[in-house]
Design a protein around this motif. Structure first.
Motif, short mmCIF file in Angstrom:
data_model
loop_
_atom_site.label_atom_id
_atom_site.label_comp_id
_atom_site.label_asym_id
_atom_site.label_seq_id
_atom_site.Cartn_x
_atom_site.Cartn_y
_atom_site.Cartn_z
N CYS A 99 0.82 -1.34 -0.01
CA CYS A 99 0.21 -0.24 -0.16
C CYS A 99 0.88 1.02 -0.04
CB CYS A 99 -0.93 -0.07 1.16
SG CYS A 99 -1.76 -1.73 1.54
N TRP B 208 -5.40 7.11 3.23
CA TRP B 208 -6.48 6.68 2.91
C TRP B 208 -7.74 7.34 2.37
CZ3 TRP B 208 -5.67 1.52 1.03
CH2 TRP B 208 -4.61 0.92 1.92
N SER B 209 -8.12 7.24 1.31
CA SER B 209 -9.38 7.98 1.09
C SER B 209 -10.63 7.03 1.88
CB SER B 209 -9.88 7.74 -0.55
OG SER B 209 -8.83 8.59 -1.19
N SER C 65 -11.38 3.07 1.60
CA SER C 65 -10.36 2.14 0.96
C SER C 65 -9.59 1.42 1.45
CB SER C 65 -9.40 3.47 0.05
OG SER C 65 -8.44 2.70 -0.65
N ASN D 140 -3.81 4.50 -2.14
CA ASN D 140 -4.76 4.70 -1.11
C ASN D 140 -6.09 5.02 -1.55
OD1 ASN D 140 -2.10 5.91 1.17
ND2 ASN D 140 -2.73 4.12 0.56
N ASP D 141 -6.55 4.93 -2.96
CA ASP D 141 -7.61 5.52 -3.32
C ASP D 141 -8.73 4.46 -4.04
OD1 ASP D 141 -6.06 5.70 -5.28
OD2 ASP D 141 -6.70 7.46 -5.89
N VAL D 142 -8.27 3.16 -3.88
CA VAL D 142 -8.99 2.13 -4.67
C VAL D 142 -9.88 1.41 -3.79
CG1 VAL D 142 -6.83 1.99 -5.97
CG2 VAL D 142 -7.09 0.51 -4.12
N LEU D 143 -10.98 0.82 -4.50
CA LEU D 143 -11.99 0.16 -3.79
C LEU D 143 -12.17 -1.28 -4.44
CD1 LEU D 143 -14.72 3.20 -3.35
CD2 LEU D 143 -13.24 2.23 -1.55
#
Length: 255
Positions: free
Chosen positions: A57, A62-63, A66, A124-127
């Motif tokens: 990571c 983090w968003s 996420s 840090n912005d993935v889902l």
């Protein structure tokens, strides 16, 4: 040497679970592992932890949602019989993005030292969905990415549409060879880094870009694939650090 204020390293290992004293059979582990063991029985390359993956990571900023999504993916992968570790690298950047190369290098050197078969780079912005990593591992490609789905304002999509095409690809068409991709979510077999075992593949984030890195891989025979059956939402638009540099570096030198 001190770390930047507020930064820390967090490592969480997710172990495949079996009741004490129980020996796993091939069919109990998972279809993915079963297939791998069958290949190894035929004399193909063996790894002591098949499909084991270090989830690297990039930072800890983090968003919303996420980190939980990535952690749930790691847990789901482990529950299927594949060992994973979620490794959150401290943010080493002075200006946003200027040390991503260093952070990515640190991650794959760690993966080499610990013996992981794969590394998954995640921003840090993935889902991701819980089964995203298993799906990409199932492609059996040494370099593979999903289709990114940018969940950003329309004003940002205008710039993205001019710079990228991968998010426009037709979905559910299987694997396709591509030349480059954003590095928001990239799965790589560790053998692709063997020529750069000193930890210098990713160079510096300033002065290098995605196309350059994947061209280096391609020059050594490693092709990049996109799995069009897998989609990962991304909450922020991609950016190149030089797009956001200050007008002059003088203020930095005065600090």
């Amino acid at each position: 040497m001190t770390r930047p204020k507020g930064s820390s390293t967090r490592e969480t290992v997710f172990m495949p679970f079996l009741p004490y004293g129980k020996r796993a059979s091939v069919v109990e582990i998972s279809p993915l592992i079963s297939t791998r063991m069958a290949r190894e029985a035929r004399g193909e390359p063996f790894h002591i932890m098949p499909y084991s993956t270090l989830i690297a990571c990039m930072g800890t900023n983090w968003s919303p949602g996420s980190r939980l999504a990535v952690e749930n993916m790691a847990k789901h992968t482990a529950a299927s019989g594949i060992m994973t570790k979620m490794y959150e690298i401290p943010d080493l950047c002075y200006i946003e993005g200027d040390a991503l190369g260093t952070m990515r290098n640190e991650a794959y050197v760690k993966a080499m030292q610990e013996g992981w078969e794969f590394i998954l780079y995640v921003d840090n912005d993935v889902l991701p969905d819980p089964d995203t990593l298993i799906s990409l591992l199932g492609s059996r490609m040494e370099l593979v990415v999903p289709i990114p789905e940018f969940r950003v304002p329309d004003s940002d999509m205008v710039a993205i549409d001019k710079a990228l095409t991968i998010h426009k690809m037709e979905r559910d068409r299987g694997l396709a060879v591509i030349g480059s991709s954003v590095i928001s979510f990239v799965l790589a077999e560790m053998t692709v880094f063997n020529r750069w075992d000193a930890g210098n593949f990713w160079d510096n984030a300033i002065g290098a870009h995605e196309a350059h890195h994947f061209a280096k891989f391609r020059n050594h025979g490693h092709r990049l694939f996109v799995d069009t059956n897998v989609v990962v939402p991304i909450l922020k638009p991609p950016h190149f650090p030089l797009d956001h540099r200050p007008e002059t570096s003088d203020p930095l030198w005065k600090r």
